[in-house]
Enzyme design. Structure first.
Site, PDB file in Angstrom:
ATOM      1  CG  HIS A 112     -25.259  -4.522   9.352  1.00  0.00           C
ATOM      2  ND1 HIS A 112     -24.293  -5.457   9.025  1.00  0.00           N
ATOM      3  CD2 HIS A 112     -26.455  -5.117   9.092  1.00  0.00           C
ATOM      4  CE1 HIS A 112     -24.879  -6.564   8.582  1.00  0.00           C
ATOM      5  NE2 HIS A 112     -26.193  -6.377   8.607  1.00  0.00           N
ATOM      6  CD  GLU A 115     -21.648  -3.109  10.383  1.00  0.00           C
ATOM      7  OE1 GLU A 115     -21.471  -2.790   9.183  1.00  0.00           O
ATOM      8  OE2 GLU A 115     -21.983  -4.259  10.736  1.00  0.00           O
ATOM      9  NE  ARG A 170     -26.762  -7.960  12.012  1.00  0.00           N
ATOM     10  CZ  ARG A 170     -25.596  -8.275  11.446  1.00  0.00           C
ATOM     11  NH1 ARG A 170     -24.478  -7.754  11.907  1.00  0.00           N
ATOM     12  NH2 ARG A 170     -25.534  -9.110  10.417  1.00  0.00           N
ATOM     13  CG  HIS A 242     -20.735  -4.450   6.062  1.00  0.00           C
ATOM     14  ND1 HIS A 242     -21.878  -4.981   6.601  1.00  0.00           N
ATOM     15  CD2 HIS A 242     -20.981  -4.334   4.727  1.00  0.00           C
ATOM     16  CE1 HIS A 242     -22.777  -5.178   5.654  1.00  0.00           C
ATOM     17  NE2 HIS A 242     -22.257  -4.795   4.497  1.00  0.00           N
ATOM     18  CD  GLU A 316     -17.615  -6.907   7.917  1.00  0.00           C
ATOM     19  OE1 GLU A 316     -17.655  -6.001   8.779  1.00  0.00           O
ATOM     20  OE2 GLU A 316     -18.618  -7.559   7.555  1.00  0.00           O
TER      21      GLU A 316
END
Length: 381
Positions: A112, A115, A170, A242, A316
């Protein structure tokens, strides 16, 4: 080139005069600083690379070349595939060269675009491996038995777009497959063939979670599928990095699916979260996205588990929303340090599960020595 050098020299000479006379000269200072930075950067060696800064696509590519050159005994660089805009996606293969088959740890970053902390972590991870493998017994064992396949930046087109046009972009940058749609990009993490387009994805080409016209329609996804699919039997763990949310996600995103090794996945993820918290006190939650985030489909993590890779996690990274995708650079180092602790916990577990721990190997060695000694005693008697 002659004109660039000549004009630069002239402006370098004139700029102090303009500055001292308080004459406004919009853009000159920014332009000079950028030119000076670019020149200095091109002259840098690997030891000068700043891992506490975010880097552009070309800088990451040069860093990969420097890593490959400086650590040629344990690093090779390979082509994974091409992006829609025809940029070459490369990955680093890291480990001791060996004539025997080796197992693999997969890690990709930057699927993405917005990020930025994700590719920053991949670079940090590689740095930590290479700076310590000669002195750290654990990493040394990893290198003997496994290769790390690291893709520092998968969505190169989208990432570049976040530097030039839209910081919060994104998706990829491929044009819409829908003839009357002017929107660009597919969410690459909704494009894998894992319950594709069943939940938490969209067929609206302007949506941020547009899953593409079909599974694996995107060249970046196809590149991952082709390589990982070929070596899937050798991959012990699939890691995709991520942000944000401080989560360790495990299969599955679909609420009606459960991994056959769910409990083991969960326990290992919790151990990784504990290791993360011990570093800087940061709390991570662990579980399937359908339980601790939101249901989704078409993710690389779920696809990896579907094709038989035993362990598959999405990290994440920081934070919980204070800065979100625009995490300040002063948080790069602590974020990477704690994530390194979590990732290493997982890698060590899957390594020891397959190869046995160093302690077990030591016990086996001394058992053999003791057995030999006892045999000699019997013979002497």
């Amino acid at each position: 080139m002659y004109w660039n050098i000549r004009s630069t020299c002239i402006l370098i000479f004139l700029f102090p005069l303009l500055q001292s006379s308080k004459v406004r000269y919009d853009g000159v200072q920014d332009w000079l600083e950028s030119q000076t930075y670019q020149h200095n950067y091109q002259q840098r060696t690997l030891k000068d690379y700043d891992y506490t800064k975010y880097h552009k696509v070309d800088e990451i590519s040069r860093w990969m070349n420097l890593v490959t050159e400086q650590y040629k005994d344990v690093v090779t660089q390979h082509v994974l595939g091409m992006t829609y805009e025809n940029q070459t996606i490369n990955y680093l293969k890291i480990g001791e060269k060996s004539g025997k088959p080796k197992k693999v740890i997969w890690m990709d970053c930057g699927i993405h675009a917005r990020e930025w902390i994700s590719p920053a972590f991949c670079q940090w991870f590689v740095k930590e491996l290479l700076e310590n493998y000669k002195t750290d017994e654990k990493i040394s064992r990893f290198f003997q038995n496994m290769d790390f396949y690291v893709v520092p930046l998968l969505n190169m087109d989208g990432y570049n777009y976040t530097w030039t046009e839209n910081r919060l972009w994104r998706k990829s940058r491929s044009p819409s497959p829908v003839s009357n749609c002017s929107c660009f990009g597919t969410d690459l993490n909704r494009n894998f063939d894992a319950s594709w387009n069943s939940i938490g994805a969209s067929q609206n080409c302007c949506s941020e979670i547009f899953c593409g016209s079909k599974a694996e329609s995107e060249s970046e996804v196809k590149a991952v599928v082709d390589l990982v699919g070929r070596i899937k039997n050798d991959i012990l763990c699939f890691l995709t990095i991520h942000s944000y949310g401080q989560l360790i996600l495990m299969p599955y995103g679909h609420p009606n699916k459960t991994a056959p090794n769910h409990d083991e996945h969960l326990k290992l993820g919790q151990n990784a979260a504990n290791a993360i918290k011990q570093k800087h006190g940061t709390s991570y939650r662990v579980g399937p996205p359908s339980q601790i985030l939101y249901p989704n489909s078409g993710s690389s993590r779920d696809w990896a588990r579907d094709i038989g890779i035993e362990f598959s996690y999405t990290f994440e990274l920081r934070d919980n929303g204070t800065y979100g995708f625009e995490l300040p650079e002063d948080q790069i180092q602590p974020t990477c340090e704690e994530a390194m602790a979590g990732v290493t916990t997982i890698v060590e577990y899957v390594h020891n599960k397959h190869f046995g721990s160093a302690a077990a190997a030591t016990v086996a060695l001394w058992s053999t020595v003791l057995a030999s000694y006892l045999s000699l005693l019997v013979l002497v008697q």
